[in-house]
Scaffold this active site. Structure first.
Site, PDB file in Angstrom:
ATOM      1  N   SER A  45       0.806  -1.227   0.000  1.00  0.00           N
ATOM      2  CA  SER A  45       0.000   0.000   0.000  1.00  0.00           C
ATOM      3  C   SER A  45       0.837   1.275   0.000  1.00  0.00           C
ATOM      4  O   SER A  45       0.345   2.329  -0.381  1.00  0.00           O
ATOM      5  CB  SER A  45      -0.964   0.016   1.191  1.00  0.00           C
ATOM      6  OG  SER A  45      -0.272   0.239   2.396  1.00  0.00           O
ATOM      7  N   LYS A  88       0.623   4.518   6.735  1.00  0.00           N
ATOM      8  CA  LYS A  88       0.104   5.370   5.655  1.00  0.00           C
ATOM      9  C   LYS A  88       0.721   6.755   5.764  1.00  0.00           C
ATOM     10  O   LYS A  88       1.376   7.095   6.733  1.00  0.00           O
ATOM     11  CB  LYS A  88      -1.427   5.513   5.740  1.00  0.00           C
ATOM     12  CG  LYS A  88      -2.212   4.224   5.793  1.00  0.00           C
ATOM     13  CD  LYS A  88      -2.192   3.459   4.501  1.00  0.00           C
ATOM     14  CE  LYS A  88      -2.977   2.149   4.674  1.00  0.00           C
ATOM     15  NZ  LYS A  88      -2.643   1.176   3.684  1.00  0.00           N
TER      16      LYS A  88
END
Length: 184
Positions: A45, A88
């Site tokens: 990701s 993230k």
């Protein structure tokens, strides 16, 4: 005339060793809890910034004094299962307006420059849309750099991440050695 034994007994030696071990364990616990923690990236990701199985150092003490800022890479506990950690990039913070139109991210009405996102995805460019929203105070809005393969704040199970779930900022990638670097 009195004679004194020189040296120590085996009980004193064991006692010294036990005290040393207890101090070392306590110190390690404090460092890992409050200062830094190793972290291994799982998944793609955050590609190309971070690759799966890379190992990082996460600074935990910074967020005792300040809140995450836009652009920082953070590790946080997944809101729906706090036994899992996610990594993230912070895109917006409390009070910011966030919106996505055809993959372009707007913060406070302006398109942000994102030279870190994965642009060569075989699936094609990301064309996500996200409704115009205000990030609540005490929360952050996070996205993965590989937008086509990231479970992030665009999805209800992550949503706006409460600051209390943020563990720290990823500051150094140290393994594999040939990819050692300071992170943005």
């Amino acid at each position: 005339m009195s004679t004194k034994k020189s040296g120590t007994s085996w009980q004193d030696t064991i006692s010294d060793w036990l005290v040393s071990i207890i101090v070392a364990v306590a110190l390690a616990f404090c460092i890992r809890t409050f200062v830094v923690e190793p972290y291994m990236v799982e998944g793609t990701s955050m590609y190309p910034t971070l690759e799966s199985h890379e190992r990082l150092i996460v600074s935990k003490y910074k967020y005792f004094f300040t809140e995450p800022k836009r652009g920082e890479i953070v590790v946080f506990r997944y809101p729906k299962d706090e036994s899992r950690d996610f990594i993230k990039r912070v895109i917006a913070t409390g009070g910011d307006t966030i919106e996505m139109r055809d993959g372009k991210v707007l913060v406070n009405g302006s398109v942000i420059e994102e030279n870190y996102i994965y642009k060569d995805d075989p699936k094609g460019p990301n064309k996500s849309n996200y409704r115009k929203s205000v990030v609540p105070q005490g929360h952050i809005f996070v996205l993965g750099d590989n937008r086509n393969n990231s479970e992030d704040s665009r999805f209800a199970d992550v949503d706006f991440v409460p600051l209390k779930l943020v563990k720290g900022e990823a500051v150094v990638a140290f393994w594999p050695v040939e990819r050692w670097r300071m992170l943005p």
